[in-house]
Design an enzyme around this catalytic site. Structure first.
Site, PDB file in Angstrom:
ATOM      1  N   ASP A   1      21.352  19.383 -11.035  1.00  0.00           N
ATOM      2  CA  ASP A   1      21.103  18.150 -10.283  1.00  0.00           C
ATOM      3  C   ASP A   1      20.779  17.004 -11.236  1.00  0.00           C
ATOM      4  O   ASP A   1      19.728  16.378 -11.149  1.00  0.00           O
ATOM      5  CB  ASP A   1      19.990  18.366  -9.256  1.00  0.00           C
TER       6      ASP A   1
ATOM      7  N   GLY B   1      13.544  14.720  -3.768  1.00  0.00           N
ATOM      8  CA  GLY B   1      14.316  15.473  -2.800  1.00  0.00           C
ATOM      9  C   GLY B   1      13.600  16.733  -2.335  1.00  0.00           C
ATOM     10  O   GLY B   1      13.887  17.268  -1.283  1.00  0.00           O
TER      11      GLY B   1
END
Ligand code: NAG
Ligand code: NAG
Ligand code: NAG
Ligand code: NAG
Ligand code: NAG
Ligand code: NAG
Length: 700
Positions: free
Chosen positions: A467, A351
């Site tokens: 995350d 990401g």
């Protein structure tokens, strides 16, 4: 006459000793004359020292009696042994995994594994009776999946690496009248006694200069006659290394079976243990080194000026970074290590950036992540955090080694994880990706739980991961799960407006209160709960391609439970080889963690205890309030628009491995903050997101 008698007596006594030596009693003061069979990394050194494992990764070595020992079948099985060993660490490297004393009907250990299996067990013998052996382990690594609680412990193993009894290594000192702990991996020689009279087994340890303590460390009633069908058994030793390494030596060994007298070891005759020479050159190095280093620095500075002209390796370095000098890699070294960021070394796109594999001289392989960014804002704080993360040390974290800064780019250097990320193995459809068995998955879950517990409580300050998901869990050479990318979510924050707290994460893993309350330990627990379900069920938290009832994983698992067939939700790919209770336990903890009421979620400490079956689950059912409700958090499209234009690194990124359904969003605090909304019903997010798929479409 008298000399004739003496000779006669001598003959008799030597005859009797030699026959007992052959049978059931022997002593080796050093192994020069010993007649043992060695395999694997075991070697006999010229000094008479038996080296079971040396300092290289994933070794195992065995030394056993050449012939089986015949235990009398008319008496209960019994024996006594006394041996001296040493585990010598390599400076600066974690020491492992340990030495075991073993009694076994077979010396074929070709199917055993090194590392935590200590060269005698393997992944499928965990918890089963398939291997018939008895062992006393001197283990220098804490493996929570074997319910170990100390990294320096002694344990009794019967057929399984999960000890029937264990304790931190220590001995009862007669002089001090108290227990004194023994550091197994100090490199000092350690004496071990194992005494078994057919009923009770005692294990005692002590440093070399101490007489046998009167109280054993471990004492346990065991029926070994039940473990072994045969009375022809081999006795010996095993040692293993993993990514933790040390020299494992045996200095002397005395053994007797069936109640015969144990012959004493002669401590003075034992070989000396070699220690790796630890920088004796240091003073010399200083005297010559300092002027030389100054000289080198001057030359390097001159050379540096030239290099900077070339710009190729240009870096950004500011005065405040001085204190982090040692954690900074030069761009050139990273450029060389990755062969100019060559595509052959490309590992994946996460990401936040692109990751390459690299090789530095004299170091383990590295992974370099290139994160591009525009703003310098918050960079100082972020770098400070990256550097502070270096001090986080846990076996289930990906070790961060350092960083480098260039204009518009930050490079993060961490250890290379040879088995890639967990999502590749969970969802990858190429045949090469290995399907993880249930027991491997459980090991990974327990590891990640303990890493997160450490981040939340063990470090100097609370560290949030923010995350957690399968694509951020890496697998090392031994298929241990390692949590990576911690703090990367913070980078988003700092890169944005450091004064505001942004909610960052991945849809499907974000706790509903994240937007209103911000990130906290309980939002990490929520994401971990989703992650547990993901691993048990082998699918992503939200999959729009599925029929409506299965679309949202949390809901689906809860539905299965309501129908009393929780196991229907499990991943079918781990086949029949699983323990149903364990799979159900993992799913239930997953549901407990994803309770929409933050206060009702367990802490990571409780999760670790539940997972290791050290604490029973609280009473709850699929009908309990807050269980099994999926409340997706979604960001209004308008707030994303700003993101695309202002910072290229913070746009929604689709990771290489996360296929079409899970998109990563960042929700940025901006003028449009008021447009953020929480969508309470799953169907709404579905309506909002199942429009044509690419993230870019949200722009309109
Ligand atoms: C060692 O054991 C083997 C196998 O039993 C035997 O053949 C050999 O003679 C022994 N050697 C010594 C020196 O005892
Ligand atoms: C292991 O062996 C013990 C004793 O022989 C027996 O009671 C137990 O049920 C066995 N366990 C398994 C999992 O086979
Ligand atoms: C593990 O060890 C047992 C007993 O030694 C053996 O039967 C089994 O095949 C081994 N499993 C693997 C995967 O090697
Ligand atoms: C020493 O350790 C043994 C074994 O763990 C324990 O039973 C004993 O109570 C301890 N004694 C003292 C004085 O702490
Ligand atoms: C044991 O000794 C080694 C080597 O001296 C050291 O690195 C390690 O920290 C010690 N462990 C404990 C628990 O004291
Ligand atoms: C084991 O230790 C206990 C306690 O010190 C002692 O009473 C017993 O005799 C020991 N048993 C063996 C087999 O050494």
């Amino acid at each position: 006459m008298s000399s004739g008698l003496l000779l006669f007596w001598f003959l008799i006594s030597s005859l009797s000793t030699s026959s007992s030596l052959k049978d059931t009693s022997f002593v080796f003061n050093g192994f020069g004359q010993a007649n043992l069979s060695l395999d694997g990394s075991a070697t006999l050194l010229r000094s008479g020292l038996l080296q079971l494992a040396e300092v290289s990764n994933h070794q195992m070595g065995h030394a056993f009696t050449k012939n089986p020992i015949e235990f009398s079948s008319s008496k209960p099985l019994s024996f006594s042994t006394h041996f001296v060993c040493a585990i010598v660490p390599k400076p600066g490297v974690e020491s492992g995994h340990g030495i075991t004393f073993v009694i076994s009907p077979s010396v074929d250990f070709t199917r055993a594994q090194p590392n935590r299996y200590l060269g005698i067990f393997n992944g499928s013998t965990t918890g089963s009776n398939s291997s018939r052996l008895f062992a006393v382990e001197l283990d220098t690594i804490l493996n929570s999946e074997f319910r170990e609680t100390d990294h320096n412990h002694v344990g009794i193993d019967v057929n399984s690496p999960i000890s029937v009894q264990s304790a931190p290594a220590s001995y009862f000192s007669e002089t001090q009248q108290r227990n004194v702990s023994v550091n197994l991996s100090s490199g000092d020689s350690i004496q071990v006694w194992v005494d078994y009279n057919g009923g009770v087994l005692n294990v005692t340890v002590a440093p070399l200069d101490v007489k046998k303590p009167s109280q054993p460390l471990l004492s346990r009633a065991i029926d070994l006659s039940e473990v072994f069908q045969s009375r022809r058994l081999f006795a010996g030793f095993s040692a293993a290394t993993g990514s933790a390494i040390s020299y494992h030596y045996l200095l002397g060994w005395s053994f007797s079976a069936g109640g015969e007298v144990l012959q004493p070891l002669d401590i003075l005759k034992l070989p000396r243990v070699r220690r790796p020479s630890v920088k004796r050159k240091k003073p010399y190095g200083l005297i010559v080194g300092v002027p030389a280093a100054v000289g080198v620095l001057v030359i390097a500075a001159l050379a540096g000026v030239c290099y900077h002209r070339k710009r190729k390796y240009a870096e950004v370095s500011e005065p405040w970074e001085k204190e982090y000098g040692t954690h900074r890699f030069s761009y050139k070294s990273l450029y060389v290590a990755t062969r100019g960021f060559h595509k052959d070394g490309f590992l994946g796109r996460g990401g936040f950036g692109v990751v390459y594999r690299g090789d530095l001289p004299e170091s383990k392989p590295i992974a370099v992540k290139r994160v591009s960014h525009d703003g310098e804002e918050g960079m100082k704080q972020f770098v400070a955090e990256v550097v502070s993360m270096r001090s986080l040390k846990h076996r289930n974290l990906v070790p961060l080694l350092g960083y480098c800064r260039r204009k518009g780019e930050l490079l993060l250097v961490s250890e290379y994880m040879p088995n890639g990320s967990l999502d590749q193995h969970l969802f990858g459809d190429d045949d090469e990706s290995l399907v993880l068995s249930w027991s491997q998955r459980l090991v990974i879950l327990r590891g990640i739980a303990s890493a997160l517990f450490y981040l939340h409580t063990g470090a100097e300050q609370v560290v949030l991961h923010r995350d957690i998901k399968a694509s951020n869990v890496m697998l090392d050479a031994e298929l241990n799960g390692r949590l990576g990318d911690f703090g990367m979510a913070r980078f988003h924050d700092h890169g944005g407006n450091a004064a505001t707290t942004a909610a960052v994460g991945t849809v499907g893993y974000m706790a509903p209160e994240l937007i209103t309350m911000g990130a906290s330990v309980v939002t990490d627990v929520y994401a971990f709960g989703v992650f547990m379900l993901e691993v048990a069920c082998g699918r992503k938290p939200v999959e729009f391609g599925m029929e409506a009832e299965k679309r949202f994983l949390i809901k689906w698992v809860c539905e299965c439970w309501k129908r009393d067939c929780l196991l229907d939700a499990r991943d079918s790919r781990f086949g029949g080889e699983f323990v149903p209770e364990e799979v159900e336990l993992v799913m239930k903890i997953g549901l407990l963690c994803t309770n929409i009421v933050p206060e009702s979620r367990p802490t990571m400490e409780q999760v670790v205890l539940y997972l290791n079956e050290n604490l029973p689950l609280p009473d709850f059912s699929p009908y309990t309030l807050g269980i099994g409700s999926f409340t997706p958090v979604v960001v209004d499209a308008a707030s994303l628009t700003g993101t695309f234009t202002s910072r290229n690194w913070s746009g929604p990124a689709v990771s290489s491995s996360s296929a079409n359904n899970t998109r990563e969003y960042e929700q940025v605090p901006s003028e449009s903050k008021k447009s953020l909304k929480v969508v309470a019903e799953a169907e709404d997010i579905e309506a909002g997101l199942s429009k044509p798929t690419s993230g870019m479409d949200l722009n309109t």
